[in-house]
Design an enzyme around this catalytic site. Structure first.
Site, short mmCIF file in Angstrom:
data_model
loop_
_atom_site.label_atom_id
_atom_site.label_comp_id
_atom_site.label_asym_id
_atom_site.label_seq_id
_atom_site.Cartn_x
_atom_site.Cartn_y
_atom_site.Cartn_z
N ILE A 450 -21.41 2.07 34.03
CA ILE A 450 -21.87 0.71 34.35
C ILE A 450 -20.72 -0.28 34.17
O ILE A 450 -20.50 -1.16 34.99
CB ILE A 450 -23.10 0.31 33.49
CG1 ILE A 450 -24.27 1.23 33.83
CG2 ILE A 450 -23.47 -1.14 33.72
CD1 ILE A 450 -25.59 0.84 33.18
N ASP A 497 -14.05 -1.22 18.60
CA ASP A 497 -15.40 -0.69 18.40
C ASP A 497 -16.32 -1.88 18.16
O ASP A 497 -16.10 -2.66 17.22
CB ASP A 497 -15.36 0.24 17.17
CG ASP A 497 -16.68 0.95 16.95
OD1 ASP A 497 -17.72 0.43 17.41
OD2 ASP A 497 -16.68 2.02 16.31
N ASN A 524 -22.06 -4.76 27.07
CA ASN A 524 -22.59 -3.66 27.87
C ASN A 524 -22.56 -2.34 27.09
O ASN A 524 -23.24 -1.39 27.45
CB ASN A 524 -21.76 -3.56 29.16
CG ASN A 524 -21.95 -2.24 29.89
OD1 ASN A 524 -23.04 -1.93 30.35
ND2 ASN A 524 -20.90 -1.43 29.96
N LYS A 557 -21.12 -13.42 18.94
CA LYS A 557 -20.65 -14.29 17.84
C LYS A 557 -19.14 -14.55 17.94
O LYS A 557 -18.69 -15.69 17.78
CB LYS A 557 -20.98 -13.65 16.48
CG LYS A 557 -20.59 -14.52 15.29
CD LYS A 557 -21.04 -13.87 13.98
CE LYS A 557 -20.41 -14.54 12.77
NZ LYS A 557 -20.82 -15.94 12.57
N TYR A 590 -33.30 3.73 21.19
CA TYR A 590 -32.71 2.98 22.30
C TYR A 590 -33.56 1.76 22.65
O TYR A 590 -33.08 0.62 22.67
CB TYR A 590 -32.57 3.90 23.51
CG TYR A 590 -31.95 3.24 24.72
CD1 TYR A 590 -30.57 3.05 24.78
CD2 TYR A 590 -32.73 2.81 25.79
CE1 TYR A 590 -29.99 2.43 25.88
CE2 TYR A 590 -32.16 2.21 26.89
CZ TYR A 590 -30.79 2.01 26.94
OH TYR A 590 -30.22 1.41 28.03
N LYS A 594 -32.43 -2.11 22.05
CA LYS A 594 -32.20 -2.91 23.25
C LYS A 594 -33.13 -4.13 23.27
O LYS A 594 -32.73 -5.23 23.68
CB LYS A 594 -32.42 -2.06 24.51
CG LYS A 594 -31.23 -1.20 24.88
CD LYS A 594 -30.12 -2.07 25.45
CE LYS A 594 -28.99 -1.24 26.02
NZ LYS A 594 -27.87 -2.08 26.48
N VAL A 623 -29.09 4.31 35.73
CA VAL A 623 -27.80 4.24 36.43
C VAL A 623 -27.02 5.50 36.04
O VAL A 623 -26.63 5.66 34.88
CB VAL A 623 -27.01 2.98 36.05
CG1 VAL A 623 -25.68 2.94 36.79
CG2 VAL A 623 -27.81 1.73 36.36
#
Ligand code: ZN
Length: 702
Positions: A450, A497, A524, A557, A590, A594, A623
């Site tokens: 993505i 990271d 992302n 942030k 997940y 999310k 995707v």
């Protein structure tokens, strides 16, 4: 002119060249030698020519002038980089001293021997009026250091010998060509001419000798300067104690503030942004801290040719306040003063831009900052880099010239004439008007499918893109693929990271040192794991939350102080998930992380609107990626999903396609198009969710 016609013309040219292989090969070879040496030529400066006698289509003898095309770069010039003119009709212009620019341009256009060849150099008349077979010209720093001294004339004759003549400055084009021709007629034995405040010309019937003469002159000038500078105490000694390696965070802060102050608002309120690059070599740091720093900034260009890329002045900042607000005030004041003074210089009295006079021509390009070096702003990364390259050599050369004695700058009126001369400004081609031109984007998880798709769409829309990822091989592979398609200028990679806040902050600093700041942040990076709650290892939940939620939090942030310093708004586009609205069993880590990131983005939309920053979410589904950039997420969860549904990889793709209303496969590029839409700010939208999932009723946002 139709492309096919130009191609035909170039082929014709190649045939012409074939008739004179020796003479023209020598011209091209010498041009490349001169053009690839930054001591002689920077970015399209300088020009060369050769005169060749040939036979025209009627069998009649004629002499052609091959002269470098205007704005062509000599480092890699080929036959197509030269304009080919009939020499005699050009030479006859010597008898018409008051020819207008339009009449001259028309005449030059109509005397081309090969239609479709580039526009000729602005110094064409000079090349035509001198009788020598080869004429070479450049703006070598070492010669220009001498050409700005009080005793320039005497000094240059002493250094370069009696075969060199020195001329006072004349406007390029007809006045200079005429003066050079007269100087040669007066002293036919000369093979070198130095024009004060401009550059050096060498000429002869042998290309090798004329080239060697330029090299020798530059070496002699360098040796002389070396000796002369040694005799005077270093002018920077007093302040050089302050010199230390600049911190990346300081460089980033200053670049972001400069970038913000150099941005312009369009009538519809959107920002026209510039990119900022810096130069921090030891000589630059010394100059920035020297007593002469202010004078270096205010004393004009080394040669007027540079002014269209750098302006005739730089901004000097003698201190960098620790507090952001104080820094912004200092830079704002300096930029406003620069603009007002430059408007007066360019257009006369009247502070605001007179009707029809482009005020952006008065925006500063170069900033010399004490202890941090040189910063250059440009509408494209290439324009910023070119300005920085010229600025760096200019600052160092002027610092040396001042250390040698007295630096006599060129009168501003001469430079203004060049900056406003249409034949000169024509060299600057306006950048392509792309939707995101001037914007810088950071895409985390940039090594994945993505991230790659988003980066491709952003690059196509004109943005500069930094990919962030912790997986370095994956990151570099993605970057290489993009460079192959878009070239290296607008692409960077930064390894960090997202679970480490300090590393994310450093990532933003690094991008700011490369491009000047960031306008579009795309959190992302994400990971997934398939397990029912009963079987879910709490450590795996922690890890998933650390990347999907904390990573998004860290990225948002860390961007906020940067948005504040730039003051030009911006966009955050969080890559959320269809699962936020329509979760699936055995997918809790997940979906829950999310959903939390999605909620965080809504809060960010509320908090950041005061900075003009919009925060929106994209909710894609399934995707997969392709062979080039496989989706790491799907590699991790795909097999489990396949097992759960009893399907093959192809069967799984078909399954997902069939379950959407539009029965379509969702590609990474579709997600990229949605990011471009938000970043283009065509609608007043923040806090919104845009599904990119082919249409799944259960996942309609509500
Ligand atoms: Zn020149």
């Amino acid at each position: 002119m139709p492309a096919s016609f130009t191609e035909t013309a170039v082929r014709e040219l190649a045939k012409t060249l074939a008739g004179h292989p020796g003479a023209l090969a020598a011209l091209i070879h010498a041009s490349r030698l001169i053009g690839s040496d930054p001591e002689l030529v920077l970015h399209g400066g300088g020009n060369t020519s050769a005169k060749v006698t040939t036979t025209d289509i009627f069998g009649e003898t004629e002499t052609l002038l091959y002269v470098k095309g205007s704005g062509m770069h000599m480092a890699d010039i080929g036959p197509e980089g030269f304009c080919i003119l009939r020499l005699d009709p050009i030479r006859r212009l010597k008898a018409i001293p008051d020819l207008s620019d339009n009449a001259l341009e028309n005449h030059l256009f109509s005397q081309r021997a090969v239609a479709g060849c580039p526009d000729p150099s602005v110094e064409t008349l000079l090349h035509a009026f001198l009788p020598h077979r080869y004429v070479f010209h450049c703006h070598a720093d070492a010669v220009l250091i001498l050409a700005h001294q009080k005793e320039a004339k005497r000094m240059i004759r002493d250094v370069l010998g009696e075969k060199a003549a020195v001329l006072p400055y004349r406007h390029p084009g007809y006045p200079l060509a005429r003066a050079v021709a007269a100087a040669h007629e007066k002293a036919p034995a000369i093979d070198t001419l130095v024009v004060l405040h401009h550059g050096i010309f060498t000429f002869g019937d042998d290309a090798g000798q004329a080239y060697a003469r330029i090299r020798t002159c530059v070496n002699q000038a360098k040796a002389f300067i070396q000796k002369a500078v040694k005799r005077v105490p270093s002018t920077s000694a007093a302040r050089s104690r302050r010199r230390r390696t600049p911190r990346i965070s300081d460089t980033a802060r200053v670049a972001q503030v400069i970038r913000g102050m150099c941005a312009r608002r369009t009538p519809d309120g959107s920002a026209l942004r510039r990119l900022v690059v810096s130069r921090q070599g030891p000589a630059m740091m010394d100059a920035s801290l020297s007593r002469e720093a202010k004078k270096i900034c205010e004393s004009g260009v080394l040669t007027p040719d540079h002014a269209i890329r750098t302006r005739n002045r730089m901004v000097y900042l003698d201190a960098v306040p620790e507090k952001d607000e104080a820094l912004k005030r200092v830079v704002e004041k300096a930029v406003h003063q620069f603009r007002a003074a430059y408007m007066r210089y360019l257009y006369g009295q009247g502070r605001s831009g007179p009707e029809g006079k482009p005020p952006e021509k008065a925006d500063p390009v170069l900033f010399l900052v004490a202890g941090l070096g040189l910063f250059a702003a440009g509408e494209t990364p290439a324009a910023a880099r070119i300005a920085a390259d010229i600025g760096e050599r200019t600052v160092i050369a002027k610092h040396r010239a001042m250390a040698m004695g007295d630096y006599r700058p060129i009168p501003a009126a001469h430079v203004r004439d060049m900056e406003r001369w249409p034949l000169q400004t024509k060299k600057l081609k306006p950048p392509a008007a792309a939707a995101l031109a001037g914007q810088v984007a950071l895409v985390t998880g940039g090594g994945g499918a993505i991230g790659y798709g988003i980066a491709r769409r952003l690059l196509s829309a004109g943005a500069a893109v930094a990919l962030g990822d912790r997986d370095i091989p994956r990151l570099e592979r993605g970057k290489d693929l993009l460079i192959r398609e878009f070239g290296p200028e607008r692409i960077a990679s930064v390894a960090f990271d997202v679970t480490d806040f300090t590393a994310v902050q450093k990532g933003f600093d690094t991008i700011s040192t490369l491009f000047g700041g960031v306008d579009l942040v795309v959190p992302n990076a994400g990971i997934a794991h398939v397990a029912r709650i009963e079987d879910l290892d709490p450590k795996i939940l922690d890890r998933t939350v650390a990347v999907n939620l904390n990573g998004t939090f860290h990225t948002i942030k860390a961007a906020i102080p940067l948005f504040r310093r730039q003051g030009t708004g911006g966009n955050i586009v969080v890559i959320s998930s269809k699962n936020v609205f329509d979760p699936g069993a055995a997918f809790s880590a997940y979906s829950a992380s999310k959903a939390a990131a999605h909620q965080l983005a809504k809060i960010a939309a509320m908090e950041l609107s005061e900075l003009g920053v919009r925060v929106n979410m994209i909710n894609p589904d399934a995707v997969f990626g392709d062979q080039k950039t496989a989706s790491g997420l799907w590699e991790a969860v795909g097999p489990e999903r396949m097992r759960a549904r009893g399907l093959s990889p192809e069967g799984l793709k078909t399954y997902y396609r069939q379950r959407s209303l539009l029965k379509t496969e969702v590609l990474a590029e579709h997600v990229g198009n949605a990011v471009v839409f938000f970043a283009s700010e065509k609608t007043p939208t923040t806090g919104a969710s845009l599904p990119v999932d082919g249409g799944i009723p259960a996942a309609f946002p509500r």
